[in-house]
Scaffold this motif. Structure first.
Motif, mmCIF file in Angstrom:
data_model
loop_
_atom_site.group_PDB
_atom_site.id
_atom_site.type_symbol
_atom_site.label_atom_id
_atom_site.label_comp_id
_atom_site.label_asym_id
_atom_site.label_seq_id
_atom_site.Cartn_x
_atom_site.Cartn_y
_atom_site.Cartn_z
ATOM 1 N N LEU A 143 0.833 -1.203 0.000
ATOM 2 C CA LEU A 143 0.000 0.000 0.000
ATOM 3 C C LEU A 143 0.865 1.250 0.000
ATOM 4 N N ALA A 144 1.956 1.232 0.763
ATOM 5 C CA ALA A 144 2.851 2.386 0.780
ATOM 6 C C ALA A 144 3.395 2.674 -0.616
ATOM 7 N N PHE A 145 3.793 1.620 -1.327
ATOM 8 C CA PHE A 145 4.311 1.781 -2.692
ATOM 9 C C PHE A 145 3.272 2.422 -3.595
ATOM 10 N N ARG A 146 2.033 1.967 -3.483
ATOM 11 C CA ARG A 146 0.984 2.497 -4.353
ATOM 12 C C ARG A 146 0.651 3.947 -4.022
ATOM 13 N N LEU A 147 0.541 4.249 -2.737
ATOM 14 C CA LEU A 147 0.198 5.620 -2.350
ATOM 15 C C LEU A 147 1.316 6.594 -2.700
#
Length: 312
Positions: A163-167
């Motif tokens: 999720l961190a990568f996507r955000l």
């Protein structure tokens, strides 16, 4: 829950599956009732409320309270749901053999069917139990947050990192903290308007609970992604998003939760992208240009053999 009633949620999620997930977090008296049902769901469909109460060492009033905790009007409604679920389960076992143990000598096609069926059911049950109003609340907060902190250990950390990568790709100020001390010190720096998301299948990972509690103390919106909505992690959160799992041989619950967690986090990500459409679109274009030079040029005829190759 937007668009999904309690009855529909239970139908899709399954009473037996929900009992297995929530058993550790129920009060002792309700745990005994749940244990009796899980021991023999078919027998529970035939037993009277007095019979079940007697076997569980409790009262009929406690059985009724147990039914209402599950969202049923009474024991009769629970028995009907168990009976219907039993019929569906028998059909599912016939079609997919999902409850079969994976043996060391099983061929891979059998293993594939069992694993794929288990993960598919977990994802479907997670989707059925999700409260979309809560997803919208989290997405709105993340889209406007000055800072988003994500924390998870083990397999849950893998989901948090994704999720961190996507955000990050859509310009949300977001950090993933795999280290408990770093996560705690950064949670202490959060302020109202910030968001902290903690992931733990069991909801009992001490470090993740402590981080969410610290973030909440500082006024940040705290979000728990867990399979147990009455766990310590859930109690430390302003918003609880629950997941479902289906274990298979060699993949215990904590290892089977990843796909369900990713579904929840992906839904949050897409909802954030919807709310920041122009910023997200521009970020995609910028990042695509930045890495373009590191990609091989497309070869439209790459899969075609030349005439000389065919003739050789």
């Amino acid at each position: 829950m937007k668009g999904i009633s309690v009855t529909a949620t239970l139908h899709n999620q399954g009473v037996v599956g929900r009992l297995r997930m929530e058993l550790p977090s129920l009060p002792d008296a309700l745990q005994r009732v749940a244990a009796q049902i899980l021991e023999d769901p078919d027998a529970a469909t035939r037993a009277s409320i007095a019979d079940l109460a007697d076997r569980a060492g409790t009262s009929t009033a406690t059985v009724t309270r147990f039914c209402r905790v599950l969202g049923f009007s009474g024991y009769a409604a629970l028995r009907v749901a168990l009976a219907a679920e039993g019929g569906r389960a028998e059909q599912a076992r016939w079609e997919t053999d999902i409850d079969r143990e994976i043996e060391p000598g099983d061929p891979l096609d059998r293993v594939l069917g069992i694993v794929a069926s288990a993960d598919s059911r977990a994802i479907q049950e997670t989707a059925a139990r999700l409260d979309l109003d809560r997803i919208e609340r989290v997405a709105g907060a993340v889209a406007e947050a000055g800072r988003v902190e994500l924390v998870g250990l083990g397999s849950s950390g893998t989901a948090a990192r994704e999720l961190a990568f996507r955000l990050e790709r859509i310009r949300v100020p977001c950090w993933f903290r795999p280290d408990a001390h770093t996560a705690l010190t950064n949670a202490a720096l959060l302020r109202p308007g910030d968001v902290a998301v903690g992931l733990s299948h069991s909801g009992r990972t001490r470090e993740v609970v402590e981080v969410l509690a610290e973030a909440r103390e500082q006024g940040a919106l705290t979000v728990a992604v867990t399979s147990f909505d009455r766990s310590p992690l859930a109690q430390a959160a302003d918003v609880v998003l629950t997941t479902a799992v289906h274990e298979t041989t060699f993949r215990l619950a904590a290892l089977s939760a990843l796909h369900s967690q990713l579904l929840v986090l992906d839904l949050i990500y897409v909802a954030v992208a919807q709310r920041t459409y122009e910023r997200t679109t521009e970020a995609f274009e910028v990042t695509a240009r930045a890495v373009q030079a590191h990609r091989f040029a497309a070869e439209p005829n790459r899969n075609r053999r030349s005439r000389s190759q065919e003739d050789s």
